[in-house]
Design an enzyme around this catalytic site. Structure first.
Site, PDB file in Angstrom:
ATOM      1  N   CYS A   2       0.932  -1.248   0.015  1.00  0.00           N
ATOM      2  CA  CYS A   2      -0.064   0.128  -0.100  1.00  0.00           C
ATOM      3  C   CYS A   2       0.935   1.124   0.030  1.00  0.00           C
ATOM      4  O   CYS A   2       2.111   1.187   0.305  1.00  0.00           O
ATOM      5  CB  CYS A   2      -0.859  -0.050   1.248  1.00  0.00           C
ATOM      6  SG  CYS A   2      -1.815  -1.493   1.306  1.00  0.00           S
ATOM      7  N   ARG A  27       1.752   1.838  -5.677  1.00  0.00           N
ATOM      8  CA  ARG A  27       1.973   0.607  -4.714  1.00  0.00           C
ATOM      9  C   ARG A  27       0.535  -0.110  -4.522  1.00  0.00           C
ATOM     10  O   ARG A  27       0.500  -1.001  -3.803  1.00  0.00           O
ATOM     11  CB  ARG A  27       2.294   1.133  -3.412  1.00  0.00           C
ATOM     12  CG  ARG A  27       3.795   2.121  -3.647  1.00  0.00           C
ATOM     13  CD  ARG A  27       4.070   2.615  -2.494  1.00  0.00           C
ATOM     14  NE  ARG A  27       4.471   1.661  -1.708  1.00  0.00           N
ATOM     15  CZ  ARG A  27       5.676   1.291  -1.554  1.00  0.00           C
ATOM     16  NH1 ARG A  27       6.690   1.548  -2.248  1.00  0.00           N
ATOM     17  NH2 ARG A  27       5.965   0.049  -0.638  1.00  0.00           N
ATOM     18  N   TRP A  74      -3.901  -1.743  -1.372  1.00  0.00           N
ATOM     19  CA  TRP A  74      -4.052  -3.185  -2.338  1.00  0.00           C
ATOM     20  C   TRP A  74      -4.298  -4.084  -1.322  1.00  0.00           C
ATOM     21  O   TRP A  74      -3.606  -4.269  -0.404  1.00  0.00           O
ATOM     22  CB  TRP A  74      -2.675  -3.425  -3.036  1.00  0.00           C
ATOM     23  CG  TRP A  74      -2.568  -4.399  -3.965  1.00  0.00           C
ATOM     24  CD1 TRP A  74      -2.693  -4.122  -5.337  1.00  0.00           C
ATOM     25  CD2 TRP A  74      -2.048  -5.624  -3.533  1.00  0.00           C
ATOM     26  NE1 TRP A  74      -2.553  -5.567  -5.740  1.00  0.00           N
ATOM     27  CE2 TRP A  74      -2.045  -6.444  -4.737  1.00  0.00           C
ATOM     28  CE3 TRP A  74      -1.707  -6.365  -2.312  1.00  0.00           C
ATOM     29  CZ2 TRP A  74      -1.684  -7.887  -4.730  1.00  0.00           C
ATOM     30  CZ3 TRP A  74      -1.335  -7.760  -2.242  1.00  0.00           C
ATOM     31  CH2 TRP A  74      -1.535  -8.344  -3.783  1.00  0.00           C
ATOM     32  N   ASN A 100       0.813  -0.533   6.013  1.00  0.00           N
ATOM     33  CA  ASN A 100       1.236  -1.504   4.939  1.00  0.00           C
ATOM     34  C   ASN A 100       1.909  -2.717   5.517  1.00  0.00           C
ATOM     35  O   ASN A 100       2.648  -2.497   6.321  1.00  0.00           O
ATOM     36  CB  ASN A 100       2.127  -0.598   4.106  1.00  0.00           C
ATOM     37  CG  ASN A 100       2.815  -1.353   3.089  1.00  0.00           C
ATOM     38  OD1 ASN A 100       2.356  -2.547   2.576  1.00  0.00           O
ATOM     39  ND2 ASN A 100       3.986  -0.967   2.486  1.00  0.00           N
ATOM     40  N   GLY A 101       1.159  -3.910   5.107  1.00  0.00           N
ATOM     41  CA  GLY A 101       1.828  -5.294   5.599  1.00  0.00           C
ATOM     42  C   GLY A 101       0.914  -5.924   5.825  1.00  0.00           C
ATOM     43  O   GLY A 101      -0.444  -5.943   5.582  1.00  0.00           O
ATOM     44  N   GLU A 465      10.287 -13.043 -20.107  1.00  0.00           N
ATOM     45  CA  GLU A 465      10.170 -11.733 -19.812  1.00  0.00           C
ATOM     46  C   GLU A 465       8.903 -11.205 -20.837  1.00  0.00           C
ATOM     47  O   GLU A 465       8.088 -10.394 -20.393  1.00  0.00           O
ATOM     48  CB  GLU A 465      11.199 -10.818 -19.950  1.00  0.00           C
ATOM     49  CG  GLU A 465      11.114  -9.390 -19.714  1.00  0.00           C
ATOM     50  CD  GLU A 465      10.554  -8.877 -18.224  1.00  0.00           C
ATOM     51  OE1 GLU A 465      10.531  -9.765 -17.512  1.00  0.00           O
ATOM     52  OE2 GLU A 465      10.241  -7.906 -18.487  1.00  0.00           O
ATOM     53  N   LYS A 469       5.390  -9.796 -19.374  1.00  0.00           N
ATOM     54  CA  LYS A 469       4.967  -8.298 -19.669  1.00  0.00           C
ATOM     55  C   LYS A 469       3.677  -8.428 -20.283  1.00  0.00           C
ATOM     56  O   LYS A 469       2.773  -7.669 -20.025  1.00  0.00           O
ATOM     57  CB  LYS A 469       6.039  -7.737 -20.517  1.00  0.00           C
ATOM     58  CG  LYS A 469       6.572  -6.230 -20.632  1.00  0.00           C
ATOM     59  CD  LYS A 469       7.342  -5.981 -19.368  1.00  0.00           C
ATOM     60  CE  LYS A 469       7.068  -6.767 -17.999  1.00  0.00           C
ATOM     61  NZ  LYS A 469       8.224  -6.430 -16.925  1.00  0.00           N
ATOM     62  N   GLU A 472       0.684  -9.384 -17.757  1.00  0.00           N
ATOM     63  CA  GLU A 472       0.732  -8.292 -16.880  1.00  0.00           C
ATOM     64  C   GLU A 472      -0.248  -7.308 -17.562  1.00  0.00           C
ATOM     65  O   GLU A 472      -1.057  -6.535 -16.791  1.00  0.00           O
ATOM     66  CB  GLU A 472       2.173  -7.758 -16.314  1.00  0.00           C
ATOM     67  CG  GLU A 472       2.163  -6.997 -15.391  1.00  0.00           C
ATOM     68  CD  GLU A 472       3.501  -6.589 -15.039  1.00  0.00           C
ATOM     69  OE1 GLU A 472       4.440  -6.865 -15.787  1.00  0.00           O
ATOM     70  OE2 GLU A 472       3.870  -6.424 -13.848  1.00  0.00           O
ATOM     71  N   HIS A 488       7.814 -30.839 -26.188  1.00  0.00           N
ATOM     72  CA  HIS A 488       7.618 -31.538 -25.103  1.00  0.00           C
ATOM     73  C   HIS A 488       6.146 -31.522 -24.344  1.00  0.00           C
ATOM     74  O   HIS A 488       5.916 -31.756 -23.477  1.00  0.00           O
ATOM     75  CB  HIS A 488       8.776 -31.439 -24.151  1.00  0.00           C
ATOM     76  CG  HIS A 488      10.011 -31.822 -24.440  1.00  0.00           C
ATOM     77  ND1 HIS A 488      10.154 -33.045 -24.854  1.00  0.00           N
ATOM     78  CD2 HIS A 488      11.200 -31.099 -24.965  1.00  0.00           C
ATOM     79  CE1 HIS A 488      11.624 -33.173 -25.421  1.00  0.00           C
ATOM     80  NE2 HIS A 488      11.889 -31.981 -25.429  1.00  0.00           N
ATOM     81  N   LYS A 583       3.155  -2.344  -7.667  1.00  0.00           N
ATOM     82  CA  LYS A 583       4.638  -2.182  -8.063  1.00  0.00           C
ATOM     83  C   LYS A 583       5.402  -2.925  -7.099  1.00  0.00           C
ATOM     84  O   LYS A 583       6.424  -3.700  -7.648  1.00  0.00           O
ATOM     85  CB  LYS A 583       4.776  -0.630  -8.147  1.00  0.00           C
ATOM     86  CG  LYS A 583       6.135  -0.388  -8.478  1.00  0.00           C
ATOM     87  CD  LYS A 583       6.414  -0.625  -9.970  1.00  0.00           C
ATOM     88  CE  LYS A 583       7.581  -0.453 -10.480  1.00  0.00           C
ATOM     89  NZ  LYS A 583       8.349  -1.279 -11.812  1.00  0.00           N
TER      90      LYS A 583
END
Ligand code: M6R
Length: 588
Positions: A2, A27, A74, A100-101, A465, A469, A472, A488, A583
């Protein structure tokens, strides 16, 4: 995960808080809220939605008072509801808290508080802190001592800021395994989860250590350590500037940050040679060497491992940070753990580092945020120097990590200070010119449900990557893998028109990747080649400039970042704030 900002000033703070809140919104952006103290009353306004929505609905800017706090959430504990938004107050609304936490023992605490008559309004773990704090404040009548006493009862992670209705001149804060810093201004002081929150007002920062408790007034900062003793620490000046956190003329931070890369690959290369040497020496002497990171930073770690193994003949294992604790059998004194992180606050990475230290390992880190927990807990630190990255998707931090990791590997190889960064910068600028082509690809494939990314050898992490990306930002299902793995299993999913991005630079694995591309084409795949060398197997071809092989992932990442960005825009997603993500992942 947060965003926290608190401020004690001489002037009204609502505008200052709003400005800061928007900058830490990356955040968390489920809900937001603000509390101020005015005329001896603590007022709270909050709700579900982005800061701009709450600002409009709740008219946050009209809140009066020169002490206030604001939060962007968040959700971790309790759904996304107005009641669960922060700040949270105590029963009699004497105390307000933002957090936050995660408070792991919130249930027994809540039961005990309820038994003592406390009434709860939300489902959050945070609310227990406000009730605990109220109880302690009634007992000791001192904000700092009450905060110390309250946090001693908490288990888990926290960064909190608290206000007390009858002490409008004061704000307290405390942290354990979650970031909280102090901004020191002229007749104004701040508590915040990161520098961006107050960068427009001051660049003088005090980084709090774990378990420290702080009290700020408009002109004083008092820090107390876990033993209750006063800690004196001078502010440090942070290098980031306000201009770094504006979107300039770009529609989104993500696009701005992608376009900054011709400059940031150069700034990342500017390192103290002595420090690079120390880093490299630690790697060479390591009895066992681990590289650890999460998400995109993990992909940079994979690239680093490849060159360390193959070229420098230094054995290294790469382990996702959240899993490192399961891989410590051979870790001990003499081991080295290299941690890569943009934020330096990722909980999984910090946990991995803690575990490494517990085993006696040395920690060398590559990190963007100077003063972050990771930076401060490492034995050797190299900074990415790429400026703040606001977009949730890691873009410029990835390419900066690749630059710095390469500097380290070159030093391990005993190479003199490498050069060629101006050429690399030009090549990145050249790679960025593919934007028009990328937009055409997006038009063609915007409704496809699946995307695949394949590569071989050193480029394999680039495939991972590219897929990360795209997932997301666009919310399209995507997978990245070594091209050799296709046969495979995944080949079964390829049908007519399935888009597959083949990252295939000229070099040792070029021909083999082309064979894999032919296999894909034979099953109907639409191939999008990303390479410095064209081939007719590709239906679409995005040319990237040829650079030294160790830097190819940097130029290859550019079209993949643009692809993800433009898919997001075309599908009406906000690329800066992808759903369900934040983030800085400061919870485990
Ligand atoms: O701050 P860090 O580099 O430690 O963050 C690690 C990941 O959370 C991060 O790279 C994440 O995967 C990005 N959103 C990917 O774009």
């Amino acid at each position: 995960m947060c965003g926290i900002i608190g401020c004690v000033a001489e002037e009204p703070v609502a505008g200052i808080l709003l400005e800061g809140l928007k900058r830490v919104e990356y955040r968390g952006y489920d809900s937001a809220g603000m509390a101020t103290i005015s005329d001896g009353r603590l007022g709270v306004r909050k709700g579900v939605g982005r800061v701009s929505e709450i600002e409009g609905k709740q008219r946050l800017s009209t809140m009066s008072g020169s002490t206030g706090m604001a939060h962007t959430r968040w959700a971790t504990h309790g759904g996304v509801t107005d009641e669960n938004a922060h700040p949270h107050t105590s029963c009699r609304e004497l105390v307000a808290v933002i957090h936050n936490g995660i408070i792991e023992n919130y249930l027994p605490l809540k039961r005990a508080l309820k038994a003592r008559g406390h009434k709860f309004r939300s489902e959050t773990d945070t609310e227990v802190i406000s009730h605990l704090l109220e109880a302690e404040y009634k007992r000791v009548r001192d904000p700092l001592q009450a905060t110390r006493a309250a946090v001693k009862k908490l288990k888990g992670q926290y960064a909190i800021a608290a206000m007390f209705q009858d002490r409008p001149d004061v704000m307290t804060g405390a942290r354990k395994d979650a970031p909280l810093i102090v901004g020191v201004g002229n007749n104004v002081n701040f508590l915040a989860s990161d520098v961006l929150a107050f960068i427009g007002r001051t660049d003088r920062t005090i980084f709090l250590d774990n378990l420290e408790v702080v009290e700020i007034t408009k002109d004083a900062v008092k820090i107390v350590g876990p033993d209750g003793r006063r800690v004196r620490r001078e502010p440090t000046q942070v290098a980031w500037e306000l201009s770094d956190v504006s979107k300039s003329d770009y529609a989104h931070f993500t696009l701005k940050e992608i376009n900054e890369q011709p400059r940031t690959v150069v700034s990342a290369s500017v390192q103290d040679p002595e420090r690079v040497e120390r880093f490299a020496r630690a790697l060479k002497r390591a009895k066992s060497l681990y590289i650890t990171a999460s998400g995109t930073s993990y992909h940079a770690g994979l690239l680093m491992k490849f060159r360390l193994n193959k070229e420098a003949k230094v054995r290294a294992d790469v382990v996702v940070a959240g899993e490192l604790k399961e891989h410590t059998e051979f870790m001990g004194k003499g081991s080295v753990v290299v941690a890569l992180s943009q934020s330096g606050e990722t909980a999984d990475v910090l946990e991995a580092v803690k575990e490494a230290k517990r085993h006696g390992a040395k920690v060398c880190s590559i990190v963007n945020a100077a003063g972050s927990t990771l930076a401060r807990e490492s034995d050797v630190v190299l900074l990415l120097n790429c400026g703040p990255e606001v977009g949730v998707a890691a873009t410029k931090s990835f390419t900066a990590q690749v630059v710095v990791a390469n500097l380290v590997v070159d030093a391990v190889l005993g190479k003199k200070r490498p050069n060629g960064f101006d050429e690399l910068s030009d090549a990145v600028a050249e790679a960025l010119k593919c934007e028009r082509q990328v937009k055409d690809l997006v038009n063609e494939y915007r409704d496809r449900p699946d995307f695949y990314f394949v590569a071989r050898g050193y480029e394999s992490p680039v495939a991972l990557e590219g897929a990360l990306k795209l997932k997301e930002l666009s919310y399209i299902h995507a997978e990245g893998m070594p091209a050799s793995e296709l046969k495979h299993g995944t080949l079964a999913l390829i049908e007519k028109g399935t888009p597959v991005v083949v990252i295939n630079p000229s070099g040792p694995s070029h021909a083999e990747s082309l064979s894999n591309a032919e296999e894909l084409k034979a099953r109907g795949a639409d191939l999008i080649g990303v390479s410095d060398e064209k081939d007719e197997v590709y239906r679409h071809f995005v040319r990237v400039p040829a650079v030294q092989p160790k830097f190819m992932p940097i130029v290859e990442a550019i079209p993949l970042q643009l692809l993800a960005y433009h898919f997001a825009v075309a599908r009406k997603n906000n690329p800066d704030y992808p759903r369900n993500l934040a983030k800085s992942v400061t919870v485990k």
